[in-house]
Design a protein around this motif. Structure first.
Motif, short mmCIF file in Angstrom:
data_model
loop_
_atom_site.label_atom_id
_atom_site.label_comp_id
_atom_site.label_asym_id
_atom_site.label_seq_id
_atom_site.Cartn_x
_atom_site.Cartn_y
_atom_site.Cartn_z
N ILE A 8 89.77 77.35 48.39
CA ILE A 8 90.07 76.67 47.13
C ILE A 8 88.86 76.71 46.20
O ILE A 8 88.98 76.95 45.00
N VAL A 9 87.67 76.49 46.76
CA VAL A 9 86.44 76.47 45.95
C VAL A 9 86.18 77.83 45.31
O VAL A 9 85.89 77.92 44.10
N ILE A 10 86.28 78.92 46.09
CA ILE A 10 86.02 80.24 45.49
C ILE A 10 87.14 80.61 44.51
O ILE A 10 86.91 81.35 43.55
N GLY A 11 88.35 80.08 44.76
CA GLY A 11 89.43 80.30 43.80
C GLY A 11 89.14 79.62 42.48
O GLY A 11 89.42 80.18 41.40
N VAL A 12 88.56 78.42 42.52
CA VAL A 12 88.18 77.70 41.30
C VAL A 12 87.18 78.52 40.48
O VAL A 12 87.20 78.52 39.25
N GLY A 13 86.30 79.25 41.17
CA GLY A 13 85.29 80.04 40.47
C GLY A 13 85.85 81.25 39.74
O GLY A 13 85.21 81.77 38.82
N SER A 193 79.85 88.92 56.14
CA SER A 193 80.76 88.90 54.99
C SER A 193 80.02 89.22 53.69
O SER A 193 80.59 89.85 52.79
N VAL A 194 78.74 88.83 53.58
CA VAL A 194 78.00 89.10 52.34
C VAL A 194 77.67 90.59 52.22
O VAL A 194 77.69 91.16 51.13
N LYS A 195 77.38 91.25 53.35
CA LYS A 195 77.12 92.69 53.30
C LYS A 195 78.40 93.44 52.94
O LYS A 195 78.36 94.43 52.20
N ALA A 196 79.53 92.97 53.47
CA ALA A 196 80.81 93.58 53.12
C ALA A 196 81.08 93.42 51.62
O ALA A 196 81.55 94.36 50.96
N ALA A 197 80.78 92.24 51.08
CA ALA A 197 80.97 92.01 49.65
C ALA A 197 80.04 92.89 48.84
O ALA A 197 80.43 93.43 47.79
N PHE A 198 78.79 93.08 49.30
CA PHE A 198 77.84 93.94 48.60
C PHE A 198 78.35 95.37 48.53
O PHE A 198 78.33 96.01 47.47
N ILE A 199 78.85 95.89 49.65
CA ILE A 199 79.36 97.26 49.68
C ILE A 199 80.57 97.39 48.76
O ILE A 199 80.71 98.37 48.01
N SER A 200 81.46 96.39 48.79
CA SER A 200 82.63 96.41 47.93
C SER A 200 82.22 96.45 46.46
O SER A 200 82.76 97.23 45.66
N PHE A 201 81.25 95.62 46.09
CA PHE A 201 80.78 95.59 44.70
C PHE A 201 80.08 96.89 44.33
O PHE A 201 80.20 97.37 43.20
N GLY A 239 81.82 86.56 40.78
CA GLY A 239 82.62 87.59 41.44
C GLY A 239 82.11 87.93 42.82
O GLY A 239 82.89 88.12 43.76
N GLY A 240 80.78 87.99 42.96
CA GLY A 240 80.19 88.28 44.27
C GLY A 240 80.52 87.21 45.29
O GLY A 240 80.86 87.50 46.44
N LEU A 241 80.41 85.95 44.88
CA LEU A 241 80.73 84.84 45.77
C LEU A 241 82.21 84.87 46.15
O LEU A 241 82.59 84.57 47.29
N PHE A 242 83.05 85.26 45.19
CA PHE A 242 84.49 85.33 45.45
C PHE A 242 84.81 86.38 46.51
O PHE A 242 85.55 86.13 47.46
N VAL A 243 84.25 87.58 46.35
CA VAL A 243 84.52 88.67 47.30
C VAL A 243 83.94 88.34 48.68
O VAL A 243 84.58 88.60 49.71
N GLY A 245 83.50 85.36 49.88
CA GLY A 245 84.37 84.32 50.44
C GLY A 245 85.64 84.91 51.02
O GLY A 245 86.11 84.48 52.08
N ASN A 246 86.22 85.89 50.33
CA ASN A 246 87.40 86.58 50.84
C ASN A 246 87.14 87.24 52.18
O ASN A 246 87.94 87.15 53.12
N ALA A 247 85.99 87.92 52.27
CA ALA A 247 85.64 88.61 53.52
C ALA A 247 85.47 87.62 54.67
O ALA A 247 85.75 87.95 55.83
N TYR A 248 85.03 86.42 54.35
CA TYR A 248 84.86 85.39 55.37
C TYR A 248 86.20 84.77 55.78
O TYR A 248 86.43 84.46 56.95
N LEU A 249 87.11 84.60 54.81
CA LEU A 249 88.34 83.85 55.05
C LEU A 249 89.38 84.62 55.86
O LEU A 249 90.08 84.04 56.69
N VAL A 250 89.51 85.93 55.61
CA VAL A 250 90.61 86.68 56.22
C VAL A 250 90.61 86.60 57.75
O VAL A 250 91.66 86.36 58.34
N PRO A 251 89.48 86.78 58.43
CA PRO A 251 89.52 86.65 59.89
C PRO A 251 89.91 85.25 60.36
O PRO A 251 90.44 85.09 61.46
N SER A 252 89.65 84.24 59.53
CA SER A 252 89.94 82.86 59.92
C SER A 252 91.37 82.44 59.59
O SER A 252 92.02 81.76 60.38
#
Length: 307
Positions: A8-13, A193-201, A239-243, A245-252
């Motif tokens: 919800i928090v990253i969605g707000v962003g 998850s942050v390295k995954a977000a970095f590669i995605s960006f 946007g970086g925090l959002f991506v 956060g997504n990488a962290y959430l999906v496995p959970s």
């Protein structure tokens, strides 16, 4: 429960990022340059965070041979989603520009979970999960139906043309849900998850560099009435925090629930931005229908999560 709150928090962003990038576009004169700047800043931000947390932004070259090609596609799908939304607005108006991509996101999220696509954990689609997803969509309709742009009239196209753009919106939304699942798996593979977000960006930045070279947009720095605010450069950070956060959430949570939880945050954040006119956006007071929409969305998330 913590994962749901993070979603919800990253969605707000996300609406904050949209407002910031919109202001950046006004200053640079073109959405493609604004997107490139946003992605580049997000890449730099995520590189710094990755270095702090993981002490390296590098990864094993064996991933290219060991993992499927689609694992690198998250950033590309993010750029496609962003570009399609820019193109949809003048064709469909703002209400349908929101609804059809969201419909695609929810549908693809359920499909990914049901079949375990992109190496995600399988979660069978049930009647209650479908009901929850439909309630989330109803909530979205309640919110955007009274959006300040809802009276904008779309261009008059043939019926087939209109449905073609609606279909494009749905496909773009499905791609966005796929991006969420792909980045989630990439985060598991990399153990970060942050390295995954970095590669995605980084992939998204390279894609936008190529697009800008092909389109050759004209850079035009425009000064606002009070100059250009410092915060217009922060869209990439959100946007970086959002991506990440997504990488962290999906496995959970699984892709389906992650998508709808983030949508709840996205719509809630959008209401706050509209209510107070944050980041130089126009004020658009919260109405009873919008509050009802948020409540309906929360009920839908609860059904998907608990039943």
């Amino acid at each position: 429960m913590i994962a749901v709150l993070i979603g919800i928090v990253i969605g707000v962003g996300l609406p904050l990022q949209t407002s910031i990038n919109s202001r950046l576009k006004d200053s640079l004169g073109t959405p493609f340059l604004a997107s490139l700047v946003s992605f580049f800043i997000g890449s730099v931000f995520l590189a710094i965070v990755t270095l702090i947390l993981d002490h390296s932004i590098l990864f094993s070259s064996s991933l290219f041979s060991r993992e499927p090609v689609w694992i690198w596609a998250g950033g590309f799908l993010g750029v496609i989603y962003l570009t399609v939304n820019i193109l949809l607005f003048p064709k469909l108006g703002s209400v349908q520009t929101v609804i059809f991509p969201v419909l695609g996101q929810i549908l693809m999220g359920l499909i990914i979970d049901n079949y375990g696509l992109f190496n995600s954990t399988r979660q069978k689609v049930t009647v209650t999960r479908i009901l929850g997803a439909l309630l989330v969509l109803v909530g979205v309709v309640c919110i955007v139906k009274t959006n300040r742009f809802s009276k904008v009239v779309a261009k008059k196209l043939s019926a087939s043309g209109i449905w073609l753009w609606r279909l494009i919106g749905m496909v773009a939304g499905m791609g966005s849900a796929a991006q969420t699942a792909i980045n989630g798996h990439l985060g598991v593979v990399l153990g970060s998850s942050v390295k995954a977000a970095f590669i995605s960006f980084l992939v998204g930045t390279v894609t936008l560099v190529i697009a800008n070279l092909l389109l050759q947009p004209k850079l035009q720095i425009v000064q606002g009435e009070h100059g250009n605010p410092w915060w217009m450069w922060l869209g990439g950070v959100f946007g970086g925090l959002f991506v990440a956060g997504n990488a962290y959430l999906v496995p959970s949570l699984g892709t389906g629930l992650a998508v709808v939880v983030i949508l709840v945050g996205q719509m809630s954040g959008g209401l706050v931005v509209d209510q107070f006119g944050l980041l130089e956006s126009a004020k658009n007071p919260i109405t009873l229908l919008k509050i009802v929409g948020i409540i309906v969305m929360l009920i839908g998330v609860g059904i998907i999560r608990l039943l």
